[in-house]
Design a protein around this motif. Structure first.
Motif, PDB file in Angstrom:
ATOM      1  N   GLY A 415       0.809  -1.218   0.000  1.00 11.05           N
ATOM      2  CA  GLY A 415       0.000   0.000   0.000  1.00 11.05           C
ATOM      3  C   GLY A 415       0.838   1.261   0.000  1.00 11.05           C
ATOM      4  N   LYS A 416       0.363   2.225   0.798  1.00  7.34           N
ATOM      5  CA  LYS A 416       1.026   3.528   0.808  1.00  7.34           C
ATOM      6  C   LYS A 416       2.307   3.546   1.630  1.00  7.34           C
ATOM      7  N   ALA A 417       2.658   2.406   2.205  1.00 10.52           N
ATOM      8  CA  ALA A 417       3.967   2.311   2.853  1.00 10.52           C
ATOM      9  C   ALA A 417       5.077   2.332   1.807  1.00 10.52           C
ATOM     10  N   ILE A 418       4.720   2.022   0.578  1.00  7.94           N
ATOM     11  CA  ILE A 418       5.680   2.115  -0.521  1.00  7.94           C
ATOM     12  C   ILE A 418       5.760   3.575  -0.946  1.00  7.94           C
ATOM     13  N   PRO A 419       6.931   4.165  -1.009  1.00 10.84           N
ATOM     14  CA  PRO A 419       7.035   5.572  -1.432  1.00 10.84           C
ATOM     15  C   PRO A 419       6.375   5.791  -2.794  1.00 10.84           C
ATOM     16  N   LEU A 420       5.731   6.934  -2.952  1.00  6.03           N
ATOM     17  CA  LEU A 420       5.028   7.226  -4.194  1.00  6.03           C
ATOM     18  C   LEU A 420       5.971   7.168  -5.398  1.00  6.03           C
ATOM     19  N   SER A 421       7.193   7.690  -5.234  1.00  3.54           N
ATOM     20  CA  SER A 421       8.143   7.672  -6.354  1.00  3.54           C
ATOM     21  C   SER A 421       8.394   6.241  -6.823  1.00  3.54           C
ATOM     22  N   ALA A 422       8.475   5.299  -5.893  1.00  2.00           N
ATOM     23  CA  ALA A 422       8.712   3.900  -6.247  1.00  2.00           C
ATOM     24  C   ALA A 422       7.472   3.278  -6.890  1.00  2.00           C
ATOM     25  N   ARG A 423       6.276   3.671  -6.432  1.00  2.00           N
ATOM     26  CA  ARG A 423       5.047   3.158  -7.052  1.00  2.00           C
ATOM     27  C   ARG A 423       4.948   3.599  -8.507  1.00  2.00           C
ATOM     28  N   LEU A 424       5.353   4.822  -8.780  1.00  2.00           N
ATOM     29  CA  LEU A 424       5.358   5.309 -10.157  1.00  2.00           C
ATOM     30  C   LEU A 424       6.380   4.537 -10.996  1.00  2.00           C
ATOM     31  N   MET A 425       7.551   4.345 -10.418  1.00  2.00           N
ATOM     32  CA  MET A 425       8.621   3.660 -11.136  1.00  2.00           C
ATOM     33  C   MET A 425       8.251   2.208 -11.407  1.00  2.00           C
ATOM     34  N   ALA A 426       7.539   1.590 -10.485  1.00  2.00           N
ATOM     35  CA  ALA A 426       7.160   0.187 -10.652  1.00  2.00           C
ATOM     36  C   ALA A 426       6.343   0.001 -11.922  1.00  2.00           C
ATOM     37  N   LEU A 427       5.336   0.831 -12.124  1.00  2.00           N
ATOM     38  CA  LEU A 427       4.511   0.707 -13.325  1.00  2.00           C
ATOM     39  C   LEU A 427       5.312   1.070 -14.573  1.00  2.00           C
ATOM     40  N   ALA A 428       6.090   2.161 -14.492  1.00  2.00           N
ATOM     41  CA  ALA A 428       6.871   2.594 -15.656  1.00  2.00           C
ATOM     42  C   ALA A 428       7.856   1.511 -16.087  1.00  2.00           C
ATOM     43  N   ASP A 429       8.508   0.873 -15.114  1.00  2.00           N
ATOM     44  CA  ASP A 429       9.517  -0.142 -15.426  1.00  2.00           C
ATOM     45  C   ASP A 429       8.875  -1.377 -16.051  1.00  2.00           C
ATOM     46  N   VAL A 430       7.766  -1.825 -15.486  1.00  2.00           N
ATOM     47  CA  VAL A 430       7.094  -3.014 -16.015  1.00  2.00           C
ATOM     48  C   VAL A 430       6.518  -2.742 -17.397  1.00  2.00           C
ATOM     49  N   TYR A 431       5.890  -1.578 -17.564  1.00  2.00           N
ATOM     50  CA  TYR A 431       5.336  -1.239 -18.879  1.00  2.00           C
ATOM     51  C   TYR A 431       6.433  -1.249 -19.939  1.00  2.00           C
ATOM     52  N   ASP A 432       7.574  -0.665 -19.633  1.00  2.00           N
ATOM     53  CA  ASP A 432       8.648  -0.606 -20.624  1.00  2.00           C
ATOM     54  C   ASP A 432       9.214  -1.993 -20.898  1.00  2.00           C
ATOM     55  N   ALA A 433       9.302  -2.824 -19.845  1.00  2.00           N
ATOM     56  CA  ALA A 433       9.802  -4.185 -20.047  1.00  2.00           C
ATOM     57  C   ALA A 433       8.852  -4.977 -20.948  1.00  2.00           C
ATOM     58  N   LEU A 434       7.549  -4.798 -20.746  1.00  2.00           N
ATOM     59  CA  LEU A 434       6.566  -5.504 -21.571  1.00  2.00           C
ATOM     60  C   LEU A 434       6.622  -5.053 -23.029  1.00  2.00           C
ATOM     61  N   ARG A 435       6.884  -3.776 -23.231  1.00  2.00           N
ATOM     62  CA  ARG A 435       6.865  -3.209 -24.590  1.00  2.00           C
ATOM     63  C   ARG A 435       8.197  -3.385 -25.335  1.00  2.00           C
ATOM     64  N   SER A 436       9.225  -3.883 -24.639  1.00  2.00           N
ATOM     65  CA  SER A 436      10.558  -3.982 -25.239  1.00  2.00           C
ATOM     66  C   SER A 436      10.861  -5.423 -25.663  1.00  2.00           C
ATOM     67  N   GLU A 437      11.507  -5.575 -26.799  1.00  2.00           N
ATOM     68  CA  GLU A 437      11.906  -6.889 -27.296  1.00  2.00           C
ATOM     69  C   GLU A 437      13.294  -7.230 -26.774  1.00  2.00           C
ATOM     70  N   ARG A 438      13.442  -8.433 -26.320  1.00  2.00           N
ATOM     71  CA  ARG A 438      14.729  -8.930 -25.857  1.00  2.00           C
ATOM     72  C   ARG A 438      15.006 -10.280 -26.532  1.00  2.00           C
ATOM     73  N   VAL A 439      16.232 -10.777 -26.397  1.00  2.00           N
ATOM     74  CA  VAL A 439      16.591 -12.027 -27.071  1.00  2.00           C
ATOM     75  C   VAL A 439      15.759 -13.182 -26.535  1.00  2.00           C
ATOM     76  N   TYR A 440      15.243 -13.071 -25.328  1.00  2.00           N
ATOM     77  CA  TYR A 440      14.491 -14.166 -24.723  1.00  2.00           C
ATOM     78  C   TYR A 440      12.979 -13.923 -24.750  1.00  2.00           C
ATOM     79  N   LYS A 441      12.502 -12.817 -25.381  1.00  2.00           N
ATOM     80  CA  LYS A 441      11.061 -12.573 -25.448  1.00  2.00           C
ATOM     81  C   LYS A 441      10.753 -11.565 -26.539  1.00  2.00           C
ATOM     82  N   LYS A 442       9.512 -11.586 -26.977  1.00  2.00           N
ATOM     83  CA  LYS A 442       9.047 -10.610 -27.947  1.00  2.00           C
ATOM     84  C   LYS A 442       8.342  -9.467 -27.218  1.00  2.00           C
ATOM     85  N   ALA A 443       8.300  -8.314 -27.871  1.00  2.00           N
ATOM     86  CA  ALA A 443       7.634  -7.144 -27.285  1.00  2.00           C
ATOM     87  C   ALA A 443       6.124  -7.292 -27.403  1.00  2.00           C
ATOM     88  N   LEU A 444       5.405  -6.826 -26.393  1.00  2.00           N
ATOM     89  CA  LEU A 444       3.954  -6.781 -26.431  1.00  2.00           C
ATOM     90  C   LEU A 444       3.502  -5.459 -27.051  1.00  2.00           C
TER      91      LEU A 444
END
Length: 491
Positions: A415-444
């Motif tokens: 919940g809100k025990a997680i700093p807001l800056s980290a909550r924002l980064m969590a979504l940004a990081d996962v979204y970018d990982a999902l949208r990026s192609e790597r040798v072991y996966k295709k981009a969504l």
């Protein structure tokens, strides 16, 4: 500020009109007390003479003011206008005296008395209008300071000048009135001495009252200027204390207060330059640390740029509801690239492994969050108070893998025990990982990544952050296209 400028401009113009109207009354009485010819006039005739004369003077003053304020430099405007006012009143007084000499046979002494009376009143009126113009100039300049003119007229000099001129005026005017009254008393019979005595005392009292009122008015007007200076100085220093280095003290007063305001503005300029240097140093430190992490990771530099833009977009969407101001959002944006700085402590065999990690390897990989937090904490300790900006960098590095439901790492925050800056980064990081192609996966595609984020809202991600993402998803797409990886294929 604009309302104050307009109000002060109207006040200045209104004060000039009031001064001229009062002058008709004052000189109407004074003229009859010092000039036998004027005393012989019907009251309406002398009043008409003064009204016509002062209407002409008012028009000339308006024209001269327009010339002064368009042709004369700002530093000299007030002083030049005061000189013009004194010349105008002297010309009016001695002019009407000469008129009385030529047309009605008034003597030279009466002409000098009238002219001197006009000149003295011109000083009080001109000084008052000059002080009012000083205040108006300060308001008009606002955040654009005006350099103090040289030579400087100090506050003690100003008060001394006003005091000396006021006392001199009282003595001169009383001398003129009393000398005229003494000549008049010589023609008064003994039976009328009591009445004459009362008349003389009333005249003297009237003169003293008028001169005292004009002197008090000058003091009050100057006090208003000082109050403006103190309030603007206080406002400016308060703004600086709150971090606003674009504010300035208006400098329009040619005295010690102008010097204080000037030095205050120079101090703010110095602080602004120092702050700019610190911000540059901060950015260099962040970029250097982020580049260090980038050289160890198989993530691209474009990943860092994309995620920091995603964080800014989310923060701006949540600014009003979560109380985020511009400087804080800027800090989130600039420190976001440090989220994986701890990966420099992860062995290459694990960090650069092309396939999935084993359970043991993943436990080691998870330590990059604490490595990053510790590295940033050491850097902050070395920098002391100047490293306040690293607080958010440490939060992002340590907590961007925490999950809303408490199932994340390294501490299992929820919940809100997680700093807001980290909550924002969590979504940004996962979204970018999902949208990026790597040798072991295709981009969504964006839609596929969007569905995943929505499905994870309330478990992995803060629901408010997911809602913010949905409101600005078009901007996410533009960022992804703008900072596309070279190896990335169109989705």
């Amino acid at each position: 500020m604009r309302y104050r400028v307009v109000s002060e401009a109207l006040e200045h113009d209104g004060r000039a009109s009031i001064h001229f109207a009062l002058l008709v009354c004052v000189m109407g009485v004074y003229g009859g007390q010092v000039c036998p010819v004027v005393e012989s006039f019907p009251l309406w005739l002398w009043g008409l003479h003064l009204l016509v004369l002062l209407c002409v003077c008012r028009g000339l003053r308006m024209a001269s003011s327009r010339w002064v304020f368009t042709r004369v430099g700002l530093q000299r405007q007030v002083g030049v206008q005061l000189v013009v006012d004194l010349c105008l009143f002297a010309l009016a007084g001695y002019g009407i005296g000469v008129h009385n000499m030529v047309r009605y046979g008034a003597d030279m002494e009466s002409t000098l008395r009238l002219g001197t009376g006009f000149l003295i009143m011109g000083f009080f009126i001109g000084a008052d209008l000059a002080l009012t113009q000083d205040r108006l100039l300060a308001l008009r300049r606002g955040g654009n300071p005006l350099a103090v003119a040289v030579p400087l007229l100090t506050v003690p000099q100003k008060f001394t000048l006003v005091t000396v001129i006021s006392l001199f005026s009282v003595m001169v005017i009383l001398y003129f009135v009393i000398s005229f009254d003494l000549n008049w008393l010589m023609t008064v019979g003994i039976d009328n001495l009591a009445m004459a005595r009362r008349a003389v005392l009333v005249e003297i009292g009237f003169i003293i009252l008028i001169l005292a009122a004009y002197t008090a008015n000058l003091i009050i007007t100057y006090a208003k200027n000082l109050r403006l200076f103190v309030s603007e100085e206080t406002r400016t220093l308060t703004d600086v204390a709150q971090g606003n280095l674009d504010t300035r003290v208006p400098v329009a007063f040619n005295d010690e207060f102008g010097i204080i305001a000037g030095y205050t503005n120079r101090m703010i300029e110095g602080l602004k330059e120092q702050n700019a240097t610190m911000e540059l140093l901060r950015d260099v430190i962040i970029n250097s640390m982020a580049t260090l992490a980038e050289t160890r990771d198989n993530e691209t530099g474009a990943h860092l740029r994309r995620t920091q833009h995603y964080v800014r977009l989310l923060a701006e969407e949540l600014a009003e509801s979560h109380g985020l101001d511009g400087p804080l959002i800027d800090l989130f944006y600039k420190t976001a690239p440090l989220h994986d700085i701890g990966k420099v402590g992860v062995p290459d065999a694990i960090l650069l492994k092309p396939g999935p990690l084993t359970e043991a390897e993943f436990e080691i990989m998870k330590k990059h969050t604490t490595y990053g937090e510790e590295a940033i904490a050491r850097a902050a300790e070395q920098m002391g108070e100047d490293a306040a900006f690293l607080i958010h960098a440490g939060e992002i590095a340590s907590a961007h893998h925490e999950k809303w439901d408490g199932s994340g790492y390294p501490r299992g925050l929820s919940g809100k025990a997680i700093p807001l800056s980290a909550r924002l980064m969590a979504l940004a990081d996962v979204y970018d990982a999902l949208r990026s192609e790597r040798v072991y996966k295709k981009a969504l595609s964006h839609e596929e990544a969007k569905m995943f984020l929505m499905d994870q809202g309330g478990s992995h991600f803060d629901p408010d952050v997911v809602a913010a993402f949905l409101r600005c998803e078009a901007a996410f797409i533009r960022v992804a296209e703008r900072f596309r990886d070279e190896v990335e294929t169109a989705s």
